[in-house]
Design an enzyme around this catalytic site. Structure first.
Site: not given
Ligand code: AMP
Length: 621
Positions: A20, A83, A183, A205
């Site tokens: 992850d 990211k 994800e 999330d």
């Protein structure tokens, strides 16, 4: 000559790793013994901060925890959240570039470049450093076996360029990408939802800095993303900021405006706020506490959960608005959603959970650790891709906490709800009364604070404890739950080795509805349980203080003046009433006993000091 050293791997391992690769933290997991497990070297957390620091002396970059440790002292040489830059042209990330401490430019290929000490780096190269660090960290937990085949997760909204950039990063790190997985899909795999024939799943999330919601459909084990929504700058950090606001407000009279904006002050305030926020996820109130030693200023305030919830309500509402939008884009009504899966640390906030439950009208999945669920799912996918089977049920977790009755009818939980099995926990207990030669153990199950509100699983007795003063015996109690869910509780007195054990099946005779009812009742009674628990703990503490005071008084009575003696005796007499009073009254009795016995404590300390000075052994005093 390469400026950055990367380990390039060549030995083929029979394992494949799930990674992850997060904005703030990254995690690795593998499939082992029939289930996905997070990789963490012994005694260390599995999480690796997604941070790269470039030392001023031009030495190798520091990545992960080490990089983050350097960030406080040299933020201008540290990169966070790489990211957010992956696979995006410079024109699209102007907002992000503002917080990057290095000059940037766009290469002929349209790819962003960061100029660090005269060298150019792409986000892919920086991300490769993080991937390499996570991979190494994971391999250390595998006794240095190096699975170079990996599955990496990315947000569902990542476009082709962002996915390709992630693949490139992995290639630079010498890793062989089996697949890039969304994800939310990984989160569903961790919960075994691919085994459903069909249905719709929402993955909510909510992390530290970002919020994403995805709607997925499952058909014969294959997931399809129907829609995504979210906010790339909404997260737990905003909850912290709301509490920082209380600190700033409270200190406005004592600190200047400049001091209140000082980065050092704000960092300390954010840390206190986060501590308080975490405590509020389990307690109905918590302390917001901050000491500015250099300025001689202390801030202290109790924050109730209700107050905190009022502060963050608009933020939670924004996430629900996104859920509404995602559902509408997918063409679904809330009651057409079959499962809701919670991901990210901020879903531990009870008000977040409650808002999601109320919007979708169903209890969301929170059985797995919300920080780990994506990495676990990536490991499941990796395992499947290398040909492994996953016949074993993934959700082997303990649905209700297991614990022991302690003095006063309170429960000491040893194995927490949602622990994965098999698992073992050992805790030390001792005797409550002088010359106690046996201990009765009462094993219970449930989330409530008092034994009377939990389910009894077993009662047993440990005998053969040698007579000694209260609190001296050392009894190790071990709870072991095996892979089949069978609980073995064993107790062992350390000096004689006297031991006993009992075996129980915690889940026998319990239906899913009963488990759910027990969970709900713990939420409903949280506040009142807290008060009852506090009262029980205070009664126990007062009992111990009374025994200790009475015992110490015997030897030194004649050295105390009459007033002090009367004061102590009065407090002792008042403390006799400490059997069922309310927590406030008990706290007052405890505090009064402590105040009255201060001169006694000082006298005893004095005796100890004198004895030590005259060469007497402390035990003889
Ligand atoms: P993630 O990005 O998923 O790692 O989530 C990190 C966020 O979760 C941070 O804002 C944390 O403060 C928050 N968080 C972690 N544990 C808790 C907790 N027990 N209660 C409230 N927030 C938490």
């Amino acid at each position: 000559m390469g400026y950055i050293e990367l380990n390039v791997l060549n030995n083929q391992s029979s394992l494949a790793m799930g990674i992850d690769l997060g904005t703030t933290n990254s995690l690795a997991a593998v499939w082992r013994d029939g289930r996905p497990v997070i990789l963490h070297p012994e005694g260390k957390s599995g999480s690796v901060p997604s941070v790269v620091h470039f030392p001023a002396d031009g030495s190798q970059p520091k990545v992960g925890r080490e990089g983050r440790d350097h960030a406080a002292a040299a933020p201008e040489r540290t990169l966070f959240s790489v990211k957010r830059l992956m696979g995006r042209p410079a024109a699209d990330v102007q907002g992000e570039l503002a917080r990057i401490p290095f000059p940037t430019s766009e290469g002929d290929d349209g790819v962003l470049r960061l100029n660090i000490d005269g060298r150019e780096f792409t986000p892919q190269e920086l991300s490769a450093l993080i991937l390499n660090r996570v991979h190494d960290h994971g391999c250390r937990a595998l006794n240095d076996e190096k699975p170079d085949r990996v599955v990496i997760t990315v947000p569902a909204y990542f476009d082709d360029a962002q996915r390709q950039a992630t693949r490139d990063a992995a290639r630079f790190a010498g890793l062989d990408v089996l697949r890039i997985v969304n994800e939310p899909t990984a989160a569903c795999l961790a919960y075994g939802l691919d085994q459903e024939k069909s249905g719709n799943v929402v993955v909510y999330d909510f992390g530290g800095g970002t919020f994403d919601v995805s709607v997925l459909s499952i058909a014969d084990g294959v997931f399809k993303v129907l829609s995504t929504a979210g906010d790339t700058h909404l997260g737990g950090d905003d909850f912290d900021a709301a509490l920082v606001g209380l600190i700033v407000e409270g200190l406005a009279g004592e600190l200047s405006e400049e001091e209140l904006k000082d980065p050092g002050f704000l960092t300390a305030a954010r840390l206190s706020a986060e501590r308080c926020k975490h405590a509020l996820s389990k307690d109905p109130q918590a302390e917001l506490h901050m000491v500015l030693a250099a300025r001689g200023v202390t801030f202290h305030r109790t924050v109730t959960r209700a107050e905190f919830e009022a502060l963050i309500e608009p933020l939670i509402e924004r996430t629900i608005d996104s859920c509404r939008r995602a559902l509408s884009d997918a063409g679904l009504a809330p009651d057409e959603v079959n499962e809701v899966v919670m991901v990210g640390g901020s879903t531990r906030v009870p008000a977040v959970n409650a808002a999601v439950e109320s919007f979708f009208g169903r209890i969301p999945h929170t059985e797995l650790n919300p920080d780990e669920v994506v990495a676990l799912g990536a490991a499941v996918q990796a395992h499947i891709l290398i040909g492994g089977s996953r016949d074993m049920l993934l959700l082997d977790v303990i649905p209700l906490s297991l614990g022991l009755e302690t003095v006063g009818g309170a429960v000491s939980k040893l194995v927490m709800r949602n622990s994965t099995i098999p698992c073992s926990v050992t805790e030390g207990f001792t005797t409550y009364a002088d010359n106690q030669t046996g201990i009765d153990f009462h094993v219970v199950q449930g989330e409530r604070e008092m034994v009377s509100d939990c389910r009894t699983l077993a009662k047993f007795q440990l005998k053969g404890i040698p007579p000694m003063p209260a609190g001296m015996a050392r009894v190790a109690v071990r709870f072991h739950v095996d892979a089949d869910g069978l609980l073995t509780v064993s107790a062992r007195e350390e000096s004689t080795g006297a031991s006993t054990r009992v075996e129980v099946e915690p889940m026998s005779g319990l239906s899913d509805e009963e488990v759910e009812r027990m969970l709900l009742s713990s939420v409903e009674h949280a506040e009142e349980d807290f008060a009852v628990r506090r009262a029980a703990d205070l009664i126990t503490e007062i009992g111990t203080m009374r025994t200790a005071t009475e015992r110490s008084l015997d030897g030194v009575r004649e050295h105390l003046d009459r007033e002090t003696l009367e004061d102590i005796e009065e407090a002792l007499k008042a403390a006799e009433e400490a059997t069922s009073a309310d927590a406030e009254r008990l706290q007052a009795l405890r505090d009064e006993l402590e105040r009255a016995t201060l001169p006694l404590a000082a006298l005893l300390m004095d005796d100890v000091a004198k004895a030590a000075l005259s060469g007497k052994r402390l035990e003889d005093v």
